[in-house]
Every structure is written in C-alpha cells, then in structure tokens.
Design a protein around this motif. Structure first.
Motif, PDB file in Angstrom:
ATOM      1  N   VAL A   1     -31.037 -25.242 -51.727  1.00  0.00           N
ATOM      2  CA  VAL A   1     -30.455 -25.072 -50.613  1.00  0.00           C
ATOM      3  C   VAL A   1     -31.340 -23.915 -49.743  1.00  0.00           C
ATOM      4  CG1 VAL A   1     -28.401 -24.446 -49.058  1.00  0.00           C
ATOM      5  CG2 VAL A   1     -28.243 -25.581 -51.271  1.00  0.00           C
ATOM      6  N   GLU A   2     -31.824 -24.336 -48.478  1.00  0.00           N
ATOM      7  CA  GLU A   2     -32.568 -23.319 -47.740  1.00  0.00           C
ATOM      8  C   GLU A   2     -31.666 -22.900 -46.500  1.00  0.00           C
ATOM      9  OE1 GLU A   2     -35.704 -25.997 -46.415  1.00  0.00           O
ATOM     10  OE2 GLU A   2     -36.391 -26.330 -48.266  1.00  0.00           O
ATOM     11  N   CYS A   3     -30.863 -23.731 -46.088  1.00  0.00           N
ATOM     12  CA  CYS A   3     -30.006 -23.047 -44.810  1.00  0.00           C
ATOM     13  C   CYS A   3     -28.525 -23.970 -44.898  1.00  0.00           C
ATOM     14  CB  CYS A   3     -30.681 -23.590 -43.559  1.00  0.00           C
ATOM     15  SG  CYS A   3     -32.046 -22.826 -43.165  1.00  0.00           S
ATOM     16  N   SER A   4     -27.741 -23.112 -44.397  1.00  0.00           N
ATOM     17  CA  SER A   4     -26.270 -23.557 -43.854  1.00  0.00           C
ATOM     18  C   SER A   4     -25.912 -23.022 -42.718  1.00  0.00           C
ATOM     19  CB  SER A   4     -25.481 -23.198 -45.181  1.00  0.00           C
ATOM     20  OG  SER A   4     -24.125 -23.804 -45.083  1.00  0.00           O
ATOM     21  N   SER A   5     -24.719 -23.151 -42.311  1.00  0.00           N
ATOM     22  CA  SER A   5     -24.059 -22.695 -41.118  1.00  0.00           C
ATOM     23  C   SER A   5     -22.620 -22.310 -41.357  1.00  0.00           C
ATOM     24  CB  SER A   5     -24.357 -23.884 -40.039  1.00  0.00           C
ATOM     25  OG  SER A   5     -23.239 -24.790 -40.233  1.00  0.00           O
ATOM     26  N   VAL A   6     -22.310 -21.487 -40.217  1.00  0.00           N
ATOM     27  CA  VAL A   6     -20.763 -21.163 -39.959  1.00  0.00           C
ATOM     28  C   VAL A   6     -20.151 -21.991 -39.250  1.00  0.00           C
ATOM     29  CG1 VAL A   6     -19.359 -19.274 -40.134  1.00  0.00           C
ATOM     30  CG2 VAL A   6     -21.624 -18.764 -40.832  1.00  0.00           C
ATOM     31  N   ASN A   7     -18.907 -22.602 -39.654  1.00  0.00           N
ATOM     32  CA  ASN A   7     -18.150 -23.411 -38.672  1.00  0.00           C
ATOM     33  C   ASN A   7     -16.778 -22.587 -38.701  1.00  0.00           C
ATOM     34  OD1 ASN A   7     -19.793 -25.930 -38.244  1.00  0.00           O
ATOM     35  ND2 ASN A   7     -19.933 -25.602 -40.399  1.00  0.00           N
ATOM     36  N   PHE A   8     -15.623 -23.117 -37.731  1.00  0.00           N
ATOM     37  CA  PHE A   8     -14.307 -22.615 -37.956  1.00  0.00           C
ATOM     38  C   PHE A   8     -13.697 -22.957 -39.157  1.00  0.00           C
ATOM     39  CE2 PHE A   8      -9.799 -22.723 -36.351  1.00  0.00           C
ATOM     40  CZ  PHE A   8      -9.824 -21.417 -36.158  1.00  0.00           C
ATOM     41  N   LYS A   9     -14.094 -24.099 -39.655  1.00  0.00           N
ATOM     42  CA  LYS A   9     -13.565 -24.440 -40.937  1.00  0.00           C
ATOM     43  C   LYS A   9     -13.857 -23.693 -42.088  1.00  0.00           C
ATOM     44  CE  LYS A   9     -12.715 -28.496 -43.575  1.00  0.00           C
ATOM     45  NZ  LYS A   9     -13.161 -30.277 -43.724  1.00  0.00           N
ATOM     46  N   ASP A  10     -15.295 -23.101 -42.051  1.00  0.00           N
ATOM     47  CA  ASP A  10     -15.645 -22.160 -43.001  1.00  0.00           C
ATOM     48  C   ASP A  10     -15.131 -20.979 -42.929  1.00  0.00           C
ATOM     49  OD1 ASP A  10     -17.889 -23.854 -44.034  1.00  0.00           O
ATOM     50  OD2 ASP A  10     -18.804 -23.552 -42.271  1.00  0.00           O
ATOM     51  N   ALA A  11     -14.873 -20.471 -41.825  1.00  0.00           N
ATOM     52  CA  ALA A  11     -14.078 -19.156 -41.585  1.00  0.00           C
ATOM     53  C   ALA A  11     -12.549 -19.262 -42.194  1.00  0.00           C
ATOM     54  CB  ALA A  11     -14.163 -18.760 -40.009  1.00  0.00           C
ATOM     55  N   LEU A  12     -12.001 -20.331 -41.954  1.00  0.00           N
ATOM     56  CA  LEU A  12     -10.591 -20.400 -42.420  1.00  0.00           C
ATOM     57  C   LEU A  12     -10.741 -20.567 -43.943  1.00  0.00           C
ATOM     58  CD1 LEU A  12      -9.330 -23.641 -40.166  1.00  0.00           C
ATOM     59  CD2 LEU A  12      -8.589 -20.854 -39.957  1.00  0.00           C
ATOM     60  N   ALA A  13     -11.599 -21.484 -44.591  1.00  0.00           N
ATOM     61  CA  ALA A  13     -11.598 -21.280 -45.902  1.00  0.00           C
ATOM     62  C   ALA A  13     -11.850 -19.879 -46.749  1.00  0.00           C
ATOM     63  CB  ALA A  13     -12.671 -22.118 -46.406  1.00  0.00           C
ATOM     64  N   ALA A  14     -12.715 -19.124 -45.935  1.00  0.00           N
ATOM     65  CA  ALA A  14     -13.195 -17.963 -46.408  1.00  0.00           C
ATOM     66  C   ALA A  14     -12.351 -16.842 -46.422  1.00  0.00           C
ATOM     67  CB  ALA A  14     -14.568 -17.530 -45.819  1.00  0.00           C
ATOM     68  N   THR A  15     -11.389 -16.879 -45.370  1.00  0.00           N
ATOM     69  CA  THR A  15     -10.251 -15.931 -45.056  1.00  0.00           C
ATOM     70  C   THR A  15      -8.804 -16.322 -45.653  1.00  0.00           C
ATOM     71  OG1 THR A  15      -9.764 -16.839 -42.894  1.00  0.00           O
ATOM     72  CG2 THR A  15     -11.411 -14.999 -43.010  1.00  0.00           C
ATOM     73  N   GLY A  16      -8.933 -17.622 -46.277  1.00  0.00           N
ATOM     74  CA  GLY A  16      -7.728 -17.829 -46.650  1.00  0.00           C
ATOM     75  C   GLY A  16      -6.556 -18.591 -45.719  1.00  0.00           C
ATOM     76  N   ARG A  17      -7.012 -18.566 -44.571  1.00  0.00           N
ATOM     77  CA  ARG A  17      -6.070 -19.337 -43.705  1.00  0.00           C
ATOM     78  C   ARG A  17      -6.574 -20.772 -43.359  1.00  0.00           C
ATOM     79  NH1 ARG A  17      -4.909 -15.231 -39.864  1.00  0.00           N
ATOM     80  NH2 ARG A  17      -4.990 -16.855 -38.025  1.00  0.00           N
ATOM     81  N   GLY A  18      -5.316 -21.464 -43.167  1.00  0.00           N
ATOM     82  CA  GLY A  18      -5.250 -22.462 -42.866  1.00  0.00           C
ATOM     83  C   GLY A  18      -5.253 -23.676 -44.326  1.00  0.00           C
ATOM     84  N   LYS A  19      -5.163 -23.248 -45.276  1.00  0.00           N
ATOM     85  CA  LYS A  19      -5.180 -23.920 -46.368  1.00  0.00           C
ATOM     86  C   LYS A  19      -6.185 -24.750 -46.745  1.00  0.00           C
ATOM     87  CE  LYS A  19      -0.236 -23.052 -47.239  1.00  0.00           C
ATOM     88  NZ  LYS A  19       1.215 -23.486 -47.429  1.00  0.00           N
ATOM     89  N   VAL A  20      -7.411 -24.715 -46.271  1.00  0.00           N
ATOM     90  CA  VAL A  20      -8.650 -25.458 -46.159  1.00  0.00           C
ATOM     91  C   VAL A  20      -9.081 -26.019 -47.517  1.00  0.00           C
ATOM     92  CG1 VAL A  20     -10.894 -25.708 -45.447  1.00  0.00           C
ATOM     93  CG2 VAL A  20      -9.180 -24.823 -43.990  1.00  0.00           C
ATOM     94  N   VAL A  21      -9.228 -24.725 -48.571  1.00  0.00           N
ATOM     95  CA  VAL A  21      -9.801 -25.130 -49.812  1.00  0.00           C
ATOM     96  C   VAL A  21      -8.616 -25.742 -50.825  1.00  0.00           C
ATOM     97  CG1 VAL A  21     -10.879 -24.018 -51.799  1.00  0.00           C
ATOM     98  CG2 VAL A  21     -11.314 -23.140 -49.519  1.00  0.00           C
TER      99      VAL A  21
END
Length: 342
Positions: free
Chosen positions: A41-61
């Motif tokens: 992997v060379e690059c990724s990005s940050v989306n609102f969905k990624d932030a929800l997952a990383a902070t435990g909000r929204g029960k994304v994972v």
C-alpha cells in the motif's frame, strides 16, 4: 517473516467525542484476511466513514480487530488473480474494506482480485486517493444524472455539503463539464475557496427555510447532488425544476427523509440513490475511466492535503467535528522504500 505497520481498530468504547478505538500495531502477513492479491500500500485517504470507524461512532466496523481505511492504492507484490501481475499499480475502494476486511491503513493488504481496478495511467497513487471513494461517488452521481437527462443548458446544479470531500470534487467536475454550479455550505469562510473550484454562487445552509418551505416551491435546480439528507434533501426536491434529477449520496445531517410526493408526480423529478460501496465492476470501471478523462478534477492540488501515516490518528476528530474540508491523503509507504516483487 515480513512485519508491517497497521492502524488497527479494536472494540474499546471511546470515552470522549474524539477518542480513538484504534492504534498502530506491527503485524505480519499471517494476520491478513483472505485474498488472492498482495499489495504494497502506497496511499490511502480519510473519509467520514473512516473517522466514524476509528472513533467507535456509528457502529461502522463489523469485526474486531480490523485495519481501518476504506480506500487504498498501491503496487501488486504477489497475485493469484489472472487480471493482475506483480508490479502493476492498483486501486481499491469500498466493498468490505476497513469495516469487515482489513483495509488501507497498513503497509500491506491482501484483497480479492474482484475488488481491484488498475490505476489509470494518467493518475498517480496520491491523485487516485485524493479522488478515492469521494470522487468515485461524485462521478457515479454525475453519470447517473446525465443518463437521466441532465445537461448544462437545462439550468443550475446544486451541491450540498459543498466543502466536504464529495462536495468539492463534485463542484470541480461539474464546472469542468460546463455546468452552472451552486455550492451550499455551513462554512461561510470557505466561500471564496468554493468559488475558486468553480462554484458560480455560494449559499449558506443557515439561510435555508428548512422549517417553512412549500411541498412544491419555485423550481430552481436542474440537478442536485445531496450529501446531507433530511430536511435539506426535502427542500432540494421541492425546489427542483420539472424533470430535475436529484442524486442522494450521503446522510451527514440526517438519515431520515420526510418529503412531499408533489415533486415526483407533478414535476417528474427523479431521486437517484448512489451506492459507491458495493457498485459492480463495470460501474466502477466506467467511473474511473471518466475520472481519468472528462471528469478529472482540475484542482486536485488545492483540494487535497497529504499527511504521513503516523499523523493519521490526529485527523479523525476534524471529520467528526465537521471541521475537515477537501480530501486528506495518507502517505502509507515510507519515502524511498523499495521491495522485490515475486
């Protein structure tokens, strides 16, 4: 055995609004999920969905632990998929990445070949991730809208949530296609920037009559790309022109919709749902072909910021608090890193 860095999301409950459920770990390839293409992997990005997952909000994972990141771009290291060979550049967005399958926030990813597309030759890995899921969504929306009759001569196109990732890219793409674009934002300080991307006019969300609009109001919009949902989407429908096309691509403000049937049955307005997560291969292939050609954003350099992998945890709070603008690209691979591809 090869070890690599990964930002892994665990089940711990966040104590505050911007707390994290993730941390950097050192993993080896035995920890990766099933797949037939191994990617550096060379690059990724940050989306609102990624932030929800990383902070435990929204029960994304949906499984724990899970490496975050719903987008990635990189180079094939090994492949059992006939479409890909070592050394090829590839991109992946959506599907189960970062929610039920280890995603792009790692130096290695093992994915099913069916989730991958070749990186268009005219785009770098960084540029493809500046586009990412956000740009794919915008391109799919514009394509569907044009298939349903949208043309520049039919009138203005409204983009709501205009300062976010999808919004900024949609404004850029539409203006590049010759559309008159009106940007709707809650951030007055971003007005000049949005005009620089191609918006002919900027409206503030606080000025909308969201508590007192008519079920069928004055027709203004030939098209709408809506990131917000709820009352904003209902208002956009009520103010669409006859045979207007409205693409619903997000629910950043509200997941519910209470709207009149009048725009549909009296004006023939079309409401198009856009799903970029599970879209089929042919839809993605066509969208990325356009993203590398007539829908290529003209202002990627000003829309994107690039952060090092180690700075990733510091940016999630910006997305949760609605302070993020444009696109955030995460540089995963260390500068100058090389590796044999066998």
């Amino acid at each position: 055995m090869t070890f690599f860095r990964a930002f892994c999301i665990e089940r711990s409950a966040p104590a505050t609004r911007e707390a994290l459920c993730g941390r950097f770990l050192s993993l080896d390839e035995t920890a990766l999920d099933a797949g037939d293409v191994l990617i550096r992997v060379e690059c990724s990005s940050v989306n609102f969905k990624d932030a929800l997952a990383a902070t435990g909000r929204g029960k994304v994972v949906r499984r724990f632990p899970c490496v975050g990141g719903i987008d990635l771009a990189g180079t094939v290291l090994r492949s059992a998929a006939p479409r890909f060979a070592p050394g090829e550049k590839v991109i992946a967005t959506g599907y189960e990445l970062g929610v039920a399958h280890h995603g792009g926030y790692a130096e290695r990813a093992l994915l099913p070949g069916g989730w991958l597309l070749p990186l268009p030759a005219s785009l770098s890995s960084q540029e493809s991730m500046a586009i990412g899921t956000a740009g794919l969504t915008a391109a799919m929306a514009i394509t569907r809208m044009e298939e349903n009759g949208l043309k520049p001569e039919r009138g203005p196109v409204l983009v709501t949530g205009a300062s976010g990732g999808v919004g900024t890219l949609a404004i850029d793409m539409l203006a590049g296609r010759g559309y008159e674009v009106v940007a709707l934002t809650a951030k007055a300080e971003q007005a000049d920037w949005l005009r620089g991307l191609g918006a002919s006019r900027v409206m503030l969300r606080s000025e909308l009559p969201l508590d007192a609009f008519k079920p069928l109001d004055k027709g203004i919009w030939a098209g709408v790309i809506d990131n917000l949902g709820g009352a904003t989407l209902a208002w956009a429908l009520s103010t669409s022109k006859p045979t207007g096309v409205v693409a619903s691509i997000g629910l950043a403000a509200d997941s519910h919709l209470s709207a009149s049937m009048m725009p549909f049955v009296l004006r023939g307005v079309s409401l198009l749902g856009i799903d970029s997560v599970y879209a089929g291969f042919s839809v993605r292939e066509r969208a990325w072909a356009r993203l590398a050609a007539d829908l290529r954003p003209r202002h990627l350099a000003s829309i994107m910021r690039i952060i090092p992998f180690e700075a990733l945890p510091q940016v999630f709070g910006e997305f949760i608090a609605a302070r993020a603008t444009g696109r955030t690209v995460v540089q995963i691979a260390r500068s100058g890193e090389t590796e044999d591809m066998t």
